[in-house]
Design a protein around this motif. Structure first.
Motif, mmCIF file in Angstrom:
data_model
loop_
_atom_site.group_PDB
_atom_site.id
_atom_site.type_symbol
_atom_site.label_atom_id
_atom_site.label_comp_id
_atom_site.label_asym_id
_atom_site.label_seq_id
_atom_site.Cartn_x
_atom_site.Cartn_y
_atom_site.Cartn_z
ATOM 1 N N LEU A 127 0.837 -1.206 0.000
ATOM 2 C CA LEU A 127 0.000 0.000 0.000
ATOM 3 C C LEU A 127 0.869 1.252 0.000
ATOM 4 C CD1 LEU A 127 -2.695 -0.846 2.708
ATOM 5 C CD2 LEU A 127 -3.031 -0.748 0.231
ATOM 6 N N PRO A 128 0.358 2.353 -0.574
ATOM 7 C CA PRO A 128 1.058 3.631 -0.421
ATOM 8 C C PRO A 128 1.165 3.974 1.075
ATOM 9 C CG PRO A 128 -0.629 3.798 -2.111
ATOM 10 C CD PRO A 128 -0.820 2.463 -1.443
ATOM 11 N N VAL A 129 2.200 4.694 1.437
ATOM 12 C CA VAL A 129 2.509 4.956 2.843
ATOM 13 C C VAL A 129 1.330 5.564 3.591
ATOM 14 C CG1 VAL A 129 4.011 6.259 4.399
ATOM 15 C CG2 VAL A 129 4.963 5.179 2.377
ATOM 16 N N ARG A 130 0.681 6.589 3.020
ATOM 17 C CA ARG A 130 -0.439 7.251 3.709
ATOM 18 C C ARG A 130 -1.603 6.286 3.934
ATOM 19 N NH1 ARG A 130 -0.012 12.307 6.049
ATOM 20 N NH2 ARG A 130 1.145 13.703 4.745
ATOM 21 N N ARG A 172 -1.440 3.008 4.132
ATOM 22 C CA ARG A 172 -1.021 2.023 5.131
ATOM 23 C C ARG A 172 -1.109 2.614 6.536
ATOM 24 N NH1 ARG A 172 4.881 1.010 4.918
ATOM 25 N NH2 ARG A 172 4.398 1.068 2.721
ATOM 26 N N ALA A 173 -0.617 3.854 6.687
ATOM 27 C CA ALA A 173 -0.646 4.489 8.009
ATOM 28 C C ALA A 173 -2.081 4.672 8.495
ATOM 29 C CB ALA A 173 0.076 5.833 7.949
ATOM 30 N N CYS A 174 -2.972 5.135 7.617
ATOM 31 C CA CYS A 174 -4.373 5.329 8.014
ATOM 32 C C CYS A 174 -5.029 4.013 8.400
ATOM 33 C CB CYS A 174 -5.163 6.008 6.894
ATOM 34 S SG CYS A 174 -4.749 7.752 6.690
ATOM 35 N N TRP A 175 -4.759 2.966 7.636
ATOM 36 C CA TRP A 175 -5.362 1.674 7.931
ATOM 37 C C TRP A 175 -4.868 1.148 9.265
ATOM 38 C CZ3 TRP A 175 -4.288 -3.382 9.000
ATOM 39 C CH2 TRP A 175 -5.344 -4.292 8.868
ATOM 40 N N VAL A 176 -3.566 1.207 9.490
ATOM 41 C CA VAL A 176 -3.003 0.690 10.743
ATOM 42 C C VAL A 176 -3.506 1.496 11.940
ATOM 43 C CG1 VAL A 176 -0.853 0.410 12.055
ATOM 44 C CG2 VAL A 176 -0.968 -0.350 9.680
ATOM 45 N N LEU A 177 -3.512 2.827 11.827
ATOM 46 C CA LEU A 177 -3.976 3.653 12.945
ATOM 47 C C LEU A 177 -5.447 3.402 13.255
ATOM 48 C CD1 LEU A 177 -2.179 7.027 12.159
ATOM 49 C CD2 LEU A 177 -1.686 5.464 14.049
ATOM 50 N N ARG A 178 -6.243 3.129 12.235
ATOM 51 C CA ARG A 178 -7.672 2.895 12.450
ATOM 52 C C ARG A 178 -7.949 1.470 12.920
ATOM 53 N NH1 ARG A 178 -12.465 5.064 13.717
ATOM 54 N NH2 ARG A 178 -14.151 3.999 12.675
ATOM 55 N N GLU A 179 -7.406 0.490 12.205
ATOM 56 C CA GLU A 179 -7.755 -0.910 12.461
ATOM 57 C C GLU A 179 -6.952 -1.554 13.587
ATOM 58 O OE1 GLU A 179 -10.416 -2.121 11.014
ATOM 59 O OE2 GLU A 179 -10.599 -0.312 9.800
ATOM 60 N N ILE A 180 -5.711 -1.143 13.748
ATOM 61 C CA ILE A 180 -4.867 -1.743 14.781
ATOM 62 C C ILE A 180 -4.886 -0.901 16.051
ATOM 63 C CG2 ILE A 180 -2.532 -2.535 15.365
ATOM 64 C CD1 ILE A 180 -3.718 -4.109 13.039
ATOM 65 N N ASP A 181 -4.685 0.413 15.897
ATOM 66 C CA ASP A 181 -4.593 1.298 17.064
ATOM 67 C C ASP A 181 -5.933 1.898 17.474
ATOM 68 O OD1 ASP A 181 -1.852 0.868 17.248
ATOM 69 O OD2 ASP A 181 -1.441 2.429 15.772
ATOM 70 N N ALA A 182 -6.983 1.680 16.677
ATOM 71 C CA ALA A 182 -8.353 2.116 16.990
ATOM 72 C C ALA A 182 -8.487 3.625 17.193
ATOM 73 C CB ALA A 182 -8.899 1.363 18.197
ATOM 74 N N LEU A 183 -7.732 4.416 16.410
ATOM 75 C CA LEU A 183 -7.884 5.870 16.473
ATOM 76 C C LEU A 183 -9.079 6.300 15.632
ATOM 77 C CD1 LEU A 183 -4.216 7.214 16.107
ATOM 78 C CD2 LEU A 183 -5.504 6.792 18.187
ATOM 79 N N HIS A 207 -8.072 5.647 4.286
ATOM 80 C CA HIS A 207 -8.466 4.387 4.924
ATOM 81 C C HIS A 207 -9.380 3.592 4.000
ATOM 82 C CE1 HIS A 207 -11.147 1.889 7.456
ATOM 83 N NE2 HIS A 207 -10.000 1.593 8.055
ATOM 84 N N HIS A 208 -10.338 4.243 3.380
ATOM 85 C CA HIS A 208 -11.272 3.558 2.476
ATOM 86 C C HIS A 208 -10.526 2.922 1.304
ATOM 87 C CE1 HIS A 208 -14.843 2.617 0.186
ATOM 88 N NE2 HIS A 208 -14.312 3.259 -0.850
ATOM 89 N N ARG A 209 -9.617 3.693 0.685
ATOM 90 C CA ARG A 209 -8.852 3.142 -0.440
ATOM 91 C C ARG A 209 -7.999 1.958 0.007
ATOM 92 N NH1 ARG A 209 -9.038 8.512 -1.494
ATOM 93 N NH2 ARG A 209 -6.995 9.053 -0.662
ATOM 94 N N ALA A 210 -7.441 2.044 1.208
ATOM 95 C CA ALA A 210 -6.663 0.911 1.740
ATOM 96 C C ALA A 210 -7.563 -0.296 1.944
ATOM 97 C CB ALA A 210 -5.990 1.306 3.052
ATOM 98 N N GLN A 211 -8.777 -0.074 2.468
ATOM 99 C CA GLN A 211 -9.723 -1.179 2.694
ATOM 100 C C GLN A 211 -10.065 -1.873 1.380
ATOM 101 O OE1 GLN A 211 -10.057 -2.229 5.762
ATOM 102 N NE2 GLN A 211 -12.087 -1.554 6.412
ATOM 103 N N VAL A 212 -10.344 -1.068 0.351
ATOM 104 C CA VAL A 212 -10.709 -1.635 -0.955
ATOM 105 C C VAL A 212 -9.557 -2.473 -1.507
ATOM 106 C CG1 VAL A 212 -11.213 -1.038 -3.372
ATOM 107 C CG2 VAL A 212 -12.404 0.152 -1.504
ATOM 108 N N THR A 213 -8.355 -1.930 -1.456
ATOM 109 C CA THR A 213 -7.184 -2.648 -1.979
ATOM 110 C C THR A 213 -6.936 -3.923 -1.184
ATOM 111 O OG1 THR A 213 -6.190 -0.560 -2.677
ATOM 112 C CG2 THR A 213 -4.712 -2.457 -2.486
ATOM 113 N N LEU A 214 -7.006 -3.835 0.129
ATOM 114 C CA LEU A 214 -6.769 -5.029 0.956
ATOM 115 C C LEU A 214 -7.844 -6.081 0.722
ATOM 116 C CD1 LEU A 214 -5.562 -3.431 4.312
ATOM 117 C CD2 LEU A 214 -4.191 -4.712 2.659
ATOM 118 N N ARG A 215 -9.083 -5.645 0.548
ATOM 119 C CA ARG A 215 -10.171 -6.594 0.276
ATOM 120 C C ARG A 215 -9.890 -7.368 -1.012
ATOM 121 N NH1 ARG A 215 -14.416 -3.063 0.736
ATOM 122 N NH2 ARG A 215 -14.198 -3.016 2.982
ATOM 123 N N GLN A 216 -9.393 -6.661 -2.033
ATOM 124 C CA GLN A 216 -9.068 -7.322 -3.305
ATOM 125 C C GLN A 216 -7.907 -8.287 -3.135
ATOM 126 O OE1 GLN A 216 -8.245 -3.958 -5.783
ATOM 127 N NE2 GLN A 216 -10.400 -3.535 -6.224
#
Length: 195
Positions: free
Chosen positions: A143-146, A148-159, A179-188
């Motif tokens: 994932l692009p850095v931004r 990845r960071a948004c996904w991790v902060l939301r899904e792992i750190d629950a911010l 975060h949404h774009r990361a979710q879509v990419t990870l889902r695929q």
């Protein structure tokens, strides 16, 4: 409170309006910035004191607010009152302070690889979980850095998205979009693991 040694400031500097003080400070006039500190420091201190109970943290937040203001003073455009601009910076520093003070340490066992002996009754489960985590790590690394960071902060750190925005210096809407774009990419990329 910000400890600055008292300095002789000219009465002309003291009489400047807030926009003129900000412009002078942006040009490197330390006396103008010290005037800003003396003019608005007590207001910020009182505000932070009501928001944070730890006296040492209050001093730190006010100091960090003025350090950030000094570094960013060239960005002040006068669209809002200087006081409002300072309070906006101060609010971010309060959030940062709370995040540091109230950060919950993650359970170290979650970071350890799965111990096969602990789940010896079902080795297929252990292998499946291990493969899933490895695939997730690979997908996250792509994932692009931004994102990845948004996904991790939301899904792992629950911010929350506003907290992510503060952390990554972006708007909450931008954090939500990444975060949404990361979710879509990870889902695929993780379709194999979806049921």
């Amino acid at each position: 409170m910000v400890d600055t040694p008292p300095r002789e400031t000219s009465s002309a500097t003291n009489q400047l309006g807030e926009h003129a003080l900000a412009v002078a400070a942006a040009l490197g006039d330390r006396v103008a910035f010290e005037t800003i500190v003396h003019r608005y420091g007590p207001l910020l201190y009182g505000y932070v004191r009501r928001m944070i109970s730890d006296c040492d943290a209050v001093d730190d937040v006010v100091q960090e607010t003025f350090i950030a203001a000094w570094r960013q003073i060239h960005n002040y455009r006068g669209d809002a009152a200087l006081k409002t601009w300072l309070f906006r910076i101060c609010d971010r520093k309060i959030v940062d302070s709370r995040r540091v003070r109230y950060a919950e340490p993650i359970d170290d066992r979650l970071l350890d690889p799965i111990n096969p002996s602990a789940a010896a009754q079902d080795p297929a489960v252990v292998v499946s979980i291990t493969e899933f985590l490895a695939a997730l790590e690979r997908a996250l690394a792509e994932l692009p850095v931004r994102q990845r960071a948004c996904w991790v902060l939301r899904e792992i750190d629950a911010l929350t998205f506003p907290q992510i925005g503060v952390t990554l210096k972006m708007s909450p809407g931008a954090a939500r979009g990444h975060h949404h774009r990361a979710q879509v990419t990870l889902r695929q990329r993780m379709q194999r693991w979806q049921r």
